[in-house]
Design an enzyme around this catalytic site. Structure first.
Site, PDB file in Angstrom:
ATOM      1  CG  HIS A 164      -2.268   0.684   0.907  1.00 12.20           C
ATOM      2  ND1 HIS A 164      -2.383   1.819   0.142  1.00 12.20           N
ATOM      3  CD2 HIS A 164      -3.535   0.372   1.296  1.00 12.20           C
ATOM      4  CE1 HIS A 164      -3.653   2.188   0.079  1.00 12.20           C
ATOM      5  NE2 HIS A 164      -4.369   1.331   0.762  1.00 12.20           N
ATOM      6  CG  ASN A 382      -9.743  -8.712 -21.421  1.00 12.25           C
ATOM      7  OD1 ASN A 382      -9.180  -9.806 -21.370  1.00 12.25           O
ATOM      8  ND2 ASN A 382     -10.531  -8.365 -22.422  1.00 12.25           N
TER       9      ASN A 382
END
Length: 459
Positions: A164, A382
């Site tokens: 993070h 994708n």
């Protein structure tokens, strides 16, 4: 086979480092004073799930993704380096080019065997993201740890520890999109990454100019029971369009135009506070993560290509008695005001506070944090096999703080669009939370799908 009894075996190759595919600059880059605060110093597990695609049968997803990753790291070369800590706990990236940790794996299970459990908490998640020794640490370790698992059905799962300190949800989406573009044959990412961490460095001299209730430290000899992480269970709750409509009817007319985020955040805050059975005079906090990219006016342009942390989490504060004793609109009114607090000046004030208060942690006592991941659209990533069945966080809770959650878009097994809220609480508190939510939604049979009732010990 039910989702709660699903067991499977994963065979892994030895973890290996994947470096950039071409030489990259050898330099040291400072993280911003937003990036390196205490509350960011953890690895967040995320997961992406893909079905078999007949037209891709000749392609091995493990090889495709590995090759594309090395090419992506040419552009995101800091991710192939190592985080170091300097004077004053200042974090920086040593761009060594060593690479990210990559694990190839195969599992003797199909996606269909997961049933409707393709959401947090995932059965046997520890099988899908191997716990490499030292992987919970962020200093002097690979910044990314990725496992790609091929399934019996031809589908595959990408699980990753996202450090993070290097970026937020928008940064994660940008990196994943670039990786996916390279896997589909692109020569370069459509959005060029920029570092620009100096934008969110503390000023000289630093000065706190805003009120930051999210960092007000509370020292209590009686820490609340929710901090006993050994007894935590994980569970996801789902909000259909009808549930959002039911919540909207609970607020007065002048608040009816509030956002879905306002409603779910307020609902979570109220139900969780009641479930914890806190004393009426105890102060409680709700912190809402606000993306601040649009709040900056740098050359009349937003922070295009910036993949670092660029958010704040202003806090609404009240007492448990007022929150639970007032109508639902009381909580909604408190939450909806928070987003307007975050301005460019607010962000600079947070950065300055980090330096003045030695990168302190946000207030954790009787607090909760909520992030909206609907705009990140992580399931749309994708790699060539189509959009994911699921893309997003692997569990509720961030780092070692169980009071955080996320609003995640989710399409259930029937194709219904819902919003998912993965949370973690001690077992008895979780039962009370579910009961409070039932009553608030006016649905005594909620949740209906059996997968909603699946609870699992700490992942």
């Amino acid at each position: 086979m039910t989702s709660s009894s699903l067991m499977f075996t994963v065979r892994r190759c030895q973890p290996e480092l994947v470096p950039p595919a071409a030489p990259t600059p050898r330099e040291v880059k400072l993280l911003s004073d937003i990036d390196d605060q205490e509350g960011m110093r953890f690895n967040s597990p995320v997961i992406f799930i893909y079905r078999h695609k007949p037209s891709m049968v000749e392609k091995d997803p493990l090889k495709v993704l590995r090759h594309a990753l090395s090419r992506t790291l040419v552009y995101y070369y800091p991710l192939a380096g190592r985080i170091r800590e300097g004077a004053g706990r200042k974090l920086m990236v040593d761009c060594t080019g060593e690479g990210v940790m990559f694990i190839e794996a195969e599992a003797d299970v199909t996606l269909d065997q997961f049933g409707d459990a393709l959401h947090p908490p995932f059965p046997c998640f520890q099988q899908l993201l191997y716990d490499v020794p030292g992987s919970t640490q962020i200093i002097d370790r690979p910044i990314r740890q990725i496992q790609v698992t091929r399934l019996k059905c031809g589908g595959f799962i990408v699980a990753m520890n996202w450090n993070h300190t290097l970026g937020d949800a928008a940064g994660l989406r940008q990196f994943m999109t670039a990786w996916a573009e390279m896997a589909r044959g692109a020569h370069r990412p459509s959005i060029q990454p920029v570092w620009n961490r100096e934008i969110l460095m503390a000023r000289d001299p630093p000065r706190i100019t805003c009120n930051h209730l999210e960092y007000k430290q509370i020292f209590s000899p009686n820490t609340i029971k929710e901090e006993d992480t050994a007894s935590l269970v994980h569970r996801s709750f789902f909000f259909r369009a009808s549930d959002i409509a039911a919540l909207r009817l609970l607020v007065p007319f002048h608040l009816r135009q509030c956002t879905t985020f306002d409603l779910i955040a307020s609902c979570f805050w109220c139900c969780r506070t009641k479930a914890l059975q806190l004393e009426a005079d105890k102060e409680v906090r709700m912190m809402c993560v606000v993306n601040a990219r649009s709040r900056f006016n740098i050359n009349n342009s937003p922070l295009v290509g910036y993949y670092g942390n660029c958010f704040a989490y202003p806090a609404a504060v009240t007492t448990a008695g007022k929150l639970c004793g007032n109508p639902f609109g009381y909580a909604v009114e408190l939450v909806r005001k928070l987003k307007a607090e975050v301005t460019e000046e607010y962000m600079h004030s947070v950065a300055d506070l980090m330096v003045i208060k030695e990168r302190c942690l946000f207030t954790t006592v009787r607090s909760c944090v909520i992030s909206d991941l609907t705009r990140a659209r992580l399931s749309e990533v994708n790699f060539g096999w189509g959009e994911g069945v699921y893309g997003g966080v692997a569990k509720g809770g961030a780092g070692t703080f169980p009071g955080s959650t996320y609003i995640v878009p989710y399409k259930n097994i029937n194709g219904e669009e819902t919003l998912m809220l993965p949370i973690c609480l001690p077992s008895e508190d979780m039962k009370r939370f579910a009961k409070e939510l039932d009553e608030m939604l006016g649905n005594q049979n909620y949740p209906t799908p059996s997968a909603h009732n699946f609870a699992m010990s700490t992942l």
